[in-house]
Design an enzyme around this catalytic site. Sequence first.
Site, short mmCIF file in Angstrom:
data_model
loop_
_atom_site.label_atom_id
_atom_site.label_comp_id
_atom_site.label_asym_id
_atom_site.label_seq_id
_atom_site.Cartn_x
_atom_site.Cartn_y
_atom_site.Cartn_z
N HIS A 95 4.11 -4.28 -7.92
CA HIS A 95 5.25 -4.79 -8.68
C HIS A 95 5.02 -4.68 -10.19
O HIS A 95 5.35 -5.59 -10.95
CB HIS A 95 5.53 -6.25 -8.32
CG HIS A 95 6.06 -6.43 -6.92
ND1 HIS A 95 7.39 -6.30 -6.60
CD2 HIS A 95 5.42 -6.70 -5.76
CE1 HIS A 95 7.56 -6.50 -5.31
NE2 HIS A 95 6.38 -6.74 -4.77
N ASP B 112 1.17 -9.20 -3.54
CA ASP B 112 1.94 -8.87 -2.35
C ASP B 112 2.52 -7.47 -2.43
O ASP B 112 2.59 -6.86 -3.50
CB ASP B 112 3.07 -9.88 -2.17
CG ASP B 112 4.08 -9.81 -3.31
OD1 ASP B 112 3.64 -9.68 -4.47
OD2 ASP B 112 5.29 -9.89 -3.04
N GLU B 113 2.93 -6.95 -1.29
CA GLU B 113 3.70 -5.72 -1.17
C GLU B 113 3.11 -4.58 -2.02
O GLU B 113 3.76 -4.03 -2.90
CB GLU B 113 5.16 -5.99 -1.57
CG GLU B 113 5.83 -7.00 -0.64
CD GLU B 113 7.27 -7.28 -1.01
OE1 GLU B 113 8.05 -7.65 -0.13
OE2 GLU B 113 7.62 -7.14 -2.20
N VAL B 114 1.88 -4.22 -1.70
CA VAL B 114 1.17 -3.20 -2.47
C VAL B 114 1.13 -1.89 -1.69
O VAL B 114 0.65 -1.84 -0.56
CB VAL B 114 -0.27 -3.66 -2.79
CG1 VAL B 114 -0.99 -2.58 -3.60
CG2 VAL B 114 -0.24 -4.98 -3.56
N GLU C 227 -0.58 -12.15 1.54
CA GLU C 227 -1.23 -10.85 1.76
C GLU C 227 -2.67 -10.83 1.28
O GLU C 227 -3.47 -10.02 1.76
CB GLU C 227 -0.46 -9.74 1.04
CG GLU C 227 0.81 -9.30 1.74
CD GLU C 227 2.04 -9.95 1.16
OE1 GLU C 227 3.08 -9.30 1.12
OE2 GLU C 227 1.97 -11.14 0.75
#
Length: 741
Positions: A272, A331-333, A383
């Site tokens: 992000h 998160d969300e990597v 995560e």
Amino acid sequence: MKFSLTMILLGGLAVRAFAQPVLIPAPQTMTLHEGHFAPGTNTTIVADKWFAHEAAALAQLLHVTVAGKGAGAASHQSAIRLSHDSTLSNPEEYVLDITGKTVLIRAKDAEGAFDAVETIRQLLPADGSVAPLPGLHIDDYPTYAWRGMHLDVSRHFFSIQYLQKLIDRLALYKMNKLHLHLSDDQGWRIEIKKYPLLTERGAWRTFNNQDSACMRASKDNPDMAIDPGHIIHKDGKTLYGGFYTQEQMKALVAYAAARHVDIIPEIDMPGHMMAAINNYPFLTCNGENSWGTLFTKPICPCNESTFTFAENVFKEIMSIFPSTYIHIGGDEVDRSDWAKSAACKALMAKEGIKDLPGLQSYFINRMEKFFNANGRKLIGWDEIIEGDVSPSAVVMYWRTWVPAAPAKAAAAGHPVIMAPGEPLYFDRPADQYDLFNVYHFNPSRTAPAVGAQACLWTEMVPTEARADFMTMPRLTALAENLWTHDTTRYTDYLQRLGKEYARMDAMHIHYRLPDLQGLLNDYVFTDAYALTIPSPLPGCTIRYTTDGTAPVVSSPALPATYTVTTNQQLRVAAFSRNGERGDVYTLNFTQQALLDPVATGGQTGLACNFYTGSFKNTARMMEARIDTAFTTDTIAVPDWVHAPAFGIDYTGFIEVPQGGIYTFFLNCDDGGVLHIGPYTTVDNDGNHSARERSGQVALKAGAHPFDLRFIEAGGGYKLRLRYSFNGSAPRDVPGEWFKQP
């Protein structure tokens, strides 16, 4: 007035007879007694040295004075007394005694004393005027230490003034944490003097797909219009954005601290980070900045220049925010580029890192050591436990599709904060079940938790009015959950909430009006349908249209009974006295004859086909290859299903015992479509969070073709079908009604 009251005569004087106080959150214990305390010009406050700030806040609230330092010896004669009491056993505990002559607050700490002040604020009229306080005794303290609200200011930006209003709201309802999501792909919102391009360029963008979606929605809802206050014109371009200077944010931190609200900053790393990488491309492993399969490319954990940048950023963050806690996201990597990097391969070999999640943990662990060395504690989304992360890191749980994560984190020694997408992501549209779900949520159901918080992600929240609408009144349900945590008080909470809207009006909160009760999405009638919709609040007017447009304040008022005799679409909405509109409901009416039954083989159950894969809608699922076939008499995701994304088609017959109009309620996450006979009875299709849609069908007694298609894109695994007959309370469909084809 805050209380419904009558006037009685006592000794020739008019005295107020008080009703039950409207307090949210409800105190742990409260006893009412006769008498009242009337603050006046001669009233003074005496406070122990620990509570000077709280005494000043109370004096401002009641328009009275604080006694000088020399008044301590005569404190027993003071009308209002704030006293330190170390014998109280709970953090933030306070005891409030109001009699005809005195107000006595005893507290263990300053937070508890301030909570008592906020209780007194709620005892006063909603308009902020001063009035007699009812006689009572309260002993109160929170169940959970972390009582938070998160606001994403990256996707859409919010003014300092709005943040101040939000802090006031949190303090009123005894919430104590404001988590600010200050950076993301769509914008960098906090000044970092070492890297000025982060805000000079990274805080601004041309309109993106989220802005466009909001603009389309604004045609039906003015709350969805992009806020013109955050639009500039520069170098021939129209840009959206904004940022907070360090001085602005330091002032906001002080404003929050005065109200015992702790601001938790989040700078999301290593993913992000597009807004930063656009201006400092050295942060990636290969100099590229683009979207990967699902997420943007992250910064590179294998170059020392990345850590230099991160530490410099967080040094300035620490100079602004004194909070013990700093959120690093995590998160969300999309780690795919790391696998291609020679530098990463060398680092993994050197450090004995086995996989890419381990490489992410290496980054998180290094940053945590930096935080700890500076007296801070790291928080990350859940995560971060996928690799080897230090037990001292705080885990914030959000992924409802990984239900074991809180227990795993707690077992590893991590403090856990609960923020699951269902029910605590307030950017998800509210429905008639949200208050119940938030109020009954148990933060410690799967693992011990230090508390919980709601999250408002703002991809589709472009204005302050929309932010209010999405958070209120859900925030009050969470506040009482985390403070009192007693689900037996839910009915009483709803009654208190009904009276609390007057205070929200006085605070200029653009709250969501209560749901219109008993409405369906699709109606069926044989001859005529008589529609009645009760007003959700006193003074509200229900307005309607029949041309497909959304009702406005000038639309006609719905009659007490609206009779439907032909196929039509009705759109209805409630409007408050000041013209604020609630949710718009679209009601479709279709005339049907009772459907004739068909013959079946009679074996109980439905034939089911299971499909593995991610589908945008149920039609796409039917084009896929069948993975598994099974039979069941229950509409629910089977226990053996563990695929992250899948679909199920339930086919057969439904055998109803008597003829009439049947209503079906389909609640699913993600999409579902119910067909009975030749009709689409409920359409709840698409990828979305848990929501319920309803519809009706006219059936004769006997068996009718049944087909329910369900897709799960990765998340909730929610699937439930209920029915109602001739207006009965909804209930699960009996298994014996289902027959195999």
